[in-house]
Motif scaffolding. Structure first.
Motif: not given
Length: 314
Positions: A230-232, A304-306, A311-312
Protein backbone atom coordinates in the motif's frame (compact mmCIF):
# COMPACT_ATOMS: atom_id res chain seq x y z
CA UNK A 1 63.65 21.65 12.75
CA UNK A 2 64.41 19.95 9.43
CA UNK A 3 65.70 16.45 8.90
CA UNK A 4 68.50 15.80 6.40
CA UNK A 5 67.80 13.00 3.95
CA UNK A 6 70.43 10.66 2.59
CA UNK A 7 70.70 12.81 -0.57
CA UNK A 8 71.37 15.95 1.45
CA UNK A 9 67.94 17.56 0.90
CA UNK A 10 65.88 18.57 3.93
CA UNK A 11 62.69 16.50 4.38
CA UNK A 12 59.47 18.24 5.49
CA UNK A 13 58.89 18.35 9.20
CA UNK A 14 56.42 15.59 10.21
CA UNK A 15 53.01 16.93 11.25
CA UNK A 16 51.85 16.52 14.80
CA UNK A 17 49.01 13.92 15.24
CA UNK A 18 46.46 16.58 16.25
CA UNK A 19 47.13 18.73 13.18
CA UNK A 20 46.96 15.72 10.83
CA UNK A 21 43.64 14.62 12.34
CA UNK A 22 42.15 18.11 11.91
CA UNK A 23 43.25 18.22 8.25
CA UNK A 24 41.76 14.78 7.65
CA UNK A 25 38.45 15.85 9.19
CA UNK A 26 38.46 19.04 7.11
CA UNK A 27 39.00 17.04 3.93
CA UNK A 28 36.19 14.66 4.92
CA UNK A 29 33.87 17.66 5.33
CA UNK A 30 34.88 19.37 2.08
CA UNK A 31 35.08 16.43 -0.35
CA UNK A 32 31.32 15.54 -0.33
CA UNK A 33 30.47 19.16 -1.14
CA UNK A 34 32.93 19.10 -4.03
CA UNK A 35 31.08 16.11 -5.49
CA UNK A 36 27.74 17.88 -4.93
CA UNK A 37 28.95 21.17 -6.40
CA UNK A 38 28.06 20.47 -10.10
CA UNK A 39 24.53 19.44 -9.12
CA UNK A 40 24.10 22.41 -6.80
CA UNK A 41 25.24 24.85 -9.50
CA UNK A 42 22.79 23.40 -12.05
CA UNK A 43 20.03 23.24 -9.42
CA UNK A 44 20.48 26.90 -8.61
CA UNK A 45 20.78 28.01 -12.24
CA UNK A 46 17.91 26.04 -13.73
CA UNK A 47 15.45 25.69 -10.85
CA UNK A 48 15.94 28.08 -7.95
CA UNK A 49 16.78 31.18 -9.99
CA UNK A 50 13.91 30.75 -12.52
CA UNK A 51 11.48 30.10 -9.67
CA UNK A 52 12.71 33.17 -7.81
CA UNK A 53 12.46 35.27 -10.99
CA UNK A 54 8.92 34.02 -11.71
CA UNK A 55 7.89 34.67 -8.11
CA UNK A 56 9.34 38.17 -8.35
CA UNK A 57 7.50 39.15 -11.55
CA UNK A 58 4.24 37.58 -10.33
CA UNK A 59 3.71 40.52 -7.95
CA UNK A 60 3.95 43.09 -10.74
CA UNK A 61 1.59 44.05 -13.57
CA UNK A 62 1.82 46.04 -16.79
CA UNK A 63 -0.40 49.11 -16.87
CA UNK A 64 -1.20 51.28 -19.85
CA UNK A 65 -0.39 54.23 -17.65
CA UNK A 66 2.63 53.88 -15.40
CA UNK A 67 4.23 50.80 -17.04
CA UNK A 68 5.15 47.91 -14.77
CA UNK A 69 3.92 48.53 -11.24
CA UNK A 70 3.99 46.54 -8.00
CA UNK A 71 0.56 45.04 -7.28
CA UNK A 72 1.32 42.67 -4.40
CA UNK A 73 -1.11 39.72 -4.25
CA UNK A 74 -3.52 41.17 -6.81
CA UNK A 75 -2.50 38.68 -9.51
CA UNK A 76 -3.05 35.77 -7.10
CA UNK A 77 -6.50 37.05 -6.08
CA UNK A 78 -7.33 37.38 -9.77
CA UNK A 79 -6.02 33.84 -10.47
CA UNK A 80 -8.17 32.18 -7.78
CA UNK A 81 -11.27 33.99 -9.09
CA UNK A 82 -10.46 33.47 -12.78
CA UNK A 83 -13.16 31.24 -14.38
CA UNK A 84 -10.70 30.07 -17.05
CA UNK A 85 -8.15 28.88 -14.47
CA UNK A 86 -10.75 27.34 -12.17
CA UNK A 87 -12.45 25.68 -15.13
CA UNK A 88 -9.15 24.09 -16.17
CA UNK A 89 -8.51 22.80 -12.63
CA UNK A 90 -12.06 21.41 -12.42
CA UNK A 91 -11.70 19.72 -15.83
CA UNK A 92 -8.45 18.01 -14.80
CA UNK A 93 -9.89 16.87 -11.47
CA UNK A 94 -12.77 15.22 -13.36
CA UNK A 95 -10.24 13.72 -15.75
CA UNK A 96 -8.10 12.40 -12.88
CA UNK A 97 -11.07 10.81 -11.10
CA UNK A 98 -11.45 8.20 -13.84
CA UNK A 99 -8.00 8.17 -15.47
CA UNK A 100 -5.85 7.58 -12.35
CA UNK A 101 -7.80 4.55 -11.02
CA UNK A 102 -7.86 2.93 -14.49
CA UNK A 103 -4.12 3.47 -15.01
CA UNK A 104 -3.09 2.28 -11.54
CA UNK A 105 -5.53 -0.65 -11.75
CA UNK A 106 -3.86 -1.83 -14.97
CA UNK A 107 -0.41 -1.28 -13.43
CA UNK A 108 -1.32 -3.26 -10.30
CA UNK A 109 -2.76 -6.18 -12.28
CA UNK A 110 0.28 -6.35 -14.56
CA UNK A 111 2.65 -6.18 -11.57
CA UNK A 112 0.77 -8.98 -9.79
CA UNK A 113 0.77 -11.13 -12.93
CA UNK A 114 4.53 -10.66 -13.38
CA UNK A 115 5.17 -11.34 -9.69
CA UNK A 116 3.04 -14.49 -9.69
CA UNK A 117 5.54 -16.25 -11.94
CA UNK A 118 2.84 -17.75 -14.19
CA UNK A 119 4.09 -15.91 -17.28
CA UNK A 120 6.89 -17.09 -19.53
CA UNK A 121 9.55 -14.65 -20.74
CA UNK A 122 8.89 -12.41 -17.75
CA UNK A 123 11.76 -10.03 -18.61
CA UNK A 124 10.45 -9.62 -22.16
CA UNK A 125 6.94 -8.84 -20.93
CA UNK A 126 8.28 -6.41 -18.32
CA UNK A 127 10.26 -4.59 -21.01
CA UNK A 128 7.26 -4.56 -23.34
CA UNK A 129 4.97 -3.04 -20.71
CA UNK A 130 7.58 -0.43 -19.79
CA UNK A 131 8.45 0.49 -23.40
CA UNK A 132 5.66 3.13 -23.88
CA UNK A 133 7.16 5.12 -20.99
CA UNK A 134 10.42 5.36 -22.98
CA UNK A 135 8.51 7.03 -25.84
CA UNK A 136 8.59 10.83 -25.37
CA UNK A 137 5.17 12.23 -24.57
CA UNK A 138 5.37 14.50 -27.62
CA UNK A 139 5.87 11.50 -29.92
CA UNK A 140 3.11 9.57 -28.13
CA UNK A 141 0.67 12.45 -28.61
CA UNK A 142 1.56 12.68 -32.32
CA UNK A 143 1.10 8.90 -32.79
CA UNK A 144 -2.30 8.92 -31.09
CA UNK A 145 -3.28 12.12 -32.88
CA UNK A 146 -2.79 10.26 -36.17
CA UNK A 147 -4.75 7.24 -34.89
CA UNK A 148 -7.60 9.49 -33.69
CA UNK A 149 -7.80 11.47 -36.95
CA UNK A 150 -11.36 11.54 -38.29
CA UNK A 151 -10.25 12.08 -41.90
CA UNK A 152 -7.05 10.02 -42.11
CA UNK A 153 -6.75 7.74 -39.07
CA UNK A 154 -6.98 3.93 -39.30
CA UNK A 155 -10.14 3.86 -37.16
CA UNK A 156 -11.82 6.28 -39.58
CA UNK A 157 -10.64 4.20 -42.56
CA UNK A 158 -11.96 0.99 -40.97
CA UNK A 159 -15.30 2.66 -40.29
CA UNK A 160 -15.38 3.80 -43.94
CA UNK A 161 -14.81 0.22 -45.18
CA UNK A 162 -17.67 -0.97 -42.97
CA UNK A 163 -19.94 1.83 -44.14
CA UNK A 164 -20.12 3.38 -40.68
CA UNK A 165 -19.62 7.02 -39.71
CA UNK A 166 -16.06 7.82 -38.65
CA UNK A 167 -15.66 8.01 -34.85
CA UNK A 168 -14.82 11.51 -33.66
CA UNK A 169 -12.39 10.82 -30.81
CA UNK A 170 -11.41 14.50 -30.74
CA UNK A 171 -14.88 15.91 -30.24
CA UNK A 172 -15.76 17.90 -27.15
CA UNK A 173 -17.49 14.90 -25.56
CA UNK A 174 -14.64 12.45 -26.21
CA UNK A 175 -11.53 14.58 -25.78
CA UNK A 176 -11.00 13.76 -22.08
CA UNK A 177 -11.27 9.96 -22.57
CA UNK A 178 -9.02 10.23 -25.63
CA UNK A 179 -6.31 12.09 -23.68
CA UNK A 180 -6.78 9.71 -20.74
CA UNK A 181 -6.12 6.79 -23.10
CA UNK A 182 -2.82 8.37 -24.24
CA UNK A 183 -1.64 9.06 -20.69
CA UNK A 184 -2.67 5.58 -19.53
CA UNK A 185 -0.75 4.03 -22.42
CA UNK A 186 2.32 6.10 -21.53
CA UNK A 187 2.48 5.68 -17.76
CA UNK A 188 1.00 2.27 -16.90
CA UNK A 189 4.39 0.59 -17.36
CA UNK A 190 6.16 3.18 -15.20
CA UNK A 191 3.75 2.61 -12.30
CA UNK A 192 3.91 -1.13 -12.87
CA UNK A 193 7.67 -1.08 -12.30
CA UNK A 194 7.22 0.75 -8.96
CA UNK A 195 4.59 -1.73 -7.78
CA UNK A 196 6.52 -4.73 -9.08
CA UNK A 197 9.63 -3.59 -7.17
CA UNK A 198 7.50 -3.31 -4.00
CA UNK A 199 6.13 -6.82 -4.57
CA UNK A 200 9.66 -8.17 -4.68
CA UNK A 201 10.07 -7.07 -1.05
CA UNK A 202 7.07 -9.11 0.19
CA UNK A 203 8.51 -11.95 2.32
CA UNK A 204 8.20 -15.34 0.68
CA UNK A 205 7.25 -16.92 4.01
CA UNK A 206 3.93 -15.04 4.01
CA UNK A 207 3.06 -16.31 0.53
CA UNK A 208 4.04 -19.86 1.49
CA UNK A 209 1.98 -19.64 4.70
CA UNK A 210 -1.04 -18.51 2.69
CA UNK A 211 -0.58 -21.34 0.20
CA UNK A 212 -0.28 -23.88 3.04
CA UNK A 213 -3.55 -22.57 4.51
CA UNK A 214 -5.23 -23.25 1.17
CA UNK A 215 -5.42 -19.68 -0.16
CA UNK A 216 -5.68 -19.38 -3.92
CA UNK A 217 -3.50 -17.12 -5.99
CA UNK A 218 -5.98 -14.24 -6.13
CA UNK A 219 -6.58 -14.51 -2.36
CA UNK A 220 -2.83 -14.29 -1.68
CA UNK A 221 -2.70 -11.21 -3.93
CA UNK A 222 -5.76 -9.56 -2.35
CA UNK A 223 -5.11 -10.28 1.33
CA UNK A 224 -1.32 -10.51 1.57
CA UNK A 225 0.46 -8.76 -1.30
CA UNK A 226 -1.71 -5.69 -1.89
CA UNK A 227 -1.92 -4.65 1.81
CA UNK A 228 1.87 -4.93 2.09
CA UNK A 229 2.52 -2.71 -0.94
CA UNK A 230 0.00 0.00 0.00
CA UNK A 231 2.77 2.59 0.68
CA UNK A 232 4.08 2.11 -2.87
CA UNK A 233 0.53 2.29 -4.22
CA UNK A 234 -0.07 5.56 -2.35
CA UNK A 235 3.19 6.90 -3.79
CA UNK A 236 2.02 6.19 -7.34
CA UNK A 237 -1.28 7.95 -6.56
CA UNK A 238 0.57 11.07 -5.38
CA UNK A 239 2.75 11.03 -8.52
CA UNK A 240 -0.39 10.64 -10.63
CA UNK A 241 -2.17 13.56 -8.92
CA UNK A 242 0.83 15.79 -9.60
CA UNK A 243 1.07 14.63 -13.22
CA UNK A 244 -2.67 15.02 -13.80
CA UNK A 245 -2.79 18.64 -12.67
CA UNK A 246 0.30 19.44 -14.76
CA UNK A 247 -1.13 18.04 -18.01
CA UNK A 248 0.27 20.02 -20.94
CA UNK A 249 1.93 18.13 -23.82
CA UNK A 250 -1.04 16.05 -24.93
CA UNK A 251 -3.66 18.86 -25.15
CA UNK A 252 -1.11 21.30 -26.58
CA UNK A 253 -0.20 18.94 -29.44
CA UNK A 254 -3.78 17.79 -30.09
CA UNK A 255 -5.10 21.37 -30.13
CA UNK A 256 -4.62 21.89 -33.93
CA UNK A 257 -6.58 18.65 -34.55
CA UNK A 258 -9.33 19.55 -32.08
CA UNK A 259 -9.63 23.35 -31.97
CA UNK A 260 -13.27 23.14 -30.94
CA UNK A 261 -12.59 20.85 -27.98
CA UNK A 262 -9.26 22.15 -26.69
CA UNK A 263 -9.16 25.85 -25.95
CA UNK A 264 -6.36 28.01 -24.60
CA UNK A 265 -7.50 27.31 -21.02
CA UNK A 266 -8.10 23.57 -21.40
CA UNK A 267 -5.55 22.87 -18.63
CA UNK A 268 -3.96 25.33 -16.18
CA UNK A 269 -0.50 24.78 -17.67
CA UNK A 270 -1.82 25.39 -21.18
CA UNK A 271 -3.54 28.52 -19.89
CA UNK A 272 -0.30 29.82 -18.34
CA UNK A 273 1.55 29.05 -21.59
CA UNK A 274 -1.05 30.92 -23.67
CA UNK A 275 -0.99 33.91 -21.34
CA UNK A 276 2.80 34.14 -21.52
CA UNK A 277 3.56 33.38 -25.17
CA UNK A 278 0.34 34.43 -26.95
CA UNK A 279 -1.01 37.28 -24.84
CA UNK A 280 2.39 38.32 -23.41
CA UNK A 281 0.97 38.63 -19.88
CA UNK A 282 4.12 37.30 -18.24
CA UNK A 283 3.33 38.56 -14.74
CA UNK A 284 -0.15 37.05 -14.60
CA UNK A 285 1.12 33.85 -16.22
CA UNK A 286 3.70 33.49 -13.42
CA UNK A 287 0.96 33.98 -10.82
CA UNK A 288 -1.16 31.29 -12.54
CA UNK A 289 1.81 28.90 -12.38
CA UNK A 290 2.30 29.44 -8.64
CA UNK A 291 -1.46 29.17 -8.06
CA UNK A 292 -1.38 25.81 -9.85
CA UNK A 293 1.54 24.75 -7.64
CA UNK A 294 -0.57 25.61 -4.58
CA UNK A 295 -3.45 23.50 -5.91
CA UNK A 296 -1.09 20.56 -6.47
CA UNK A 297 0.28 20.86 -2.93
CA UNK A 298 -3.21 21.05 -1.40
CA UNK A 299 -4.53 18.05 -3.38
CA UNK A 300 -1.47 15.93 -2.54
CA UNK A 301 -1.64 16.94 1.13
CA UNK A 302 -5.36 16.14 1.37
CA UNK A 303 -4.78 12.70 -0.16
CA UNK A 304 -1.88 11.97 2.24
CA UNK A 305 -3.94 13.20 5.19
CA UNK A 306 -6.88 10.96 4.28
CA UNK A 307 -4.71 7.89 3.73
CA UNK A 308 -2.72 8.44 6.94
CA UNK A 309 -5.92 8.75 8.97
CA UNK A 310 -7.26 5.62 7.30
CA UNK A 311 -4.10 3.70 8.21
CA UNK A 312 -4.24 5.01 11.81
CA UNK A 313 -7.83 3.79 12.16
CA UNK A 314 -6.99 0.45 10.57
Amino acid sequence: MTVQTGEGRPSPEPKRPGVAARERRRRQLIIPYLFLLPFLVLFLLFLVLPLGYALGISVFADRLVGGTVFVGAENYVRAFTDPAFLGGVRRLLVYGVFQVPIMLGFALVLALVLDSGVTWFRTLFRLGFFLPYAVPSVVAALIWGYLYGQDFGPFAQLAGYLGLPAPDFLSENWILPSIANIVTWEFTGYNMIILYAALQAVPGELRDAGAVDGAKGWQIALYIKIPLILPALFLTVVFSIIGTLQLFNEPQLLQPLAPGAIGQAFSPNLYAYSLAFTNQQYEYSAAISFALGAVVVVCSYVFMLVTNRGEARG
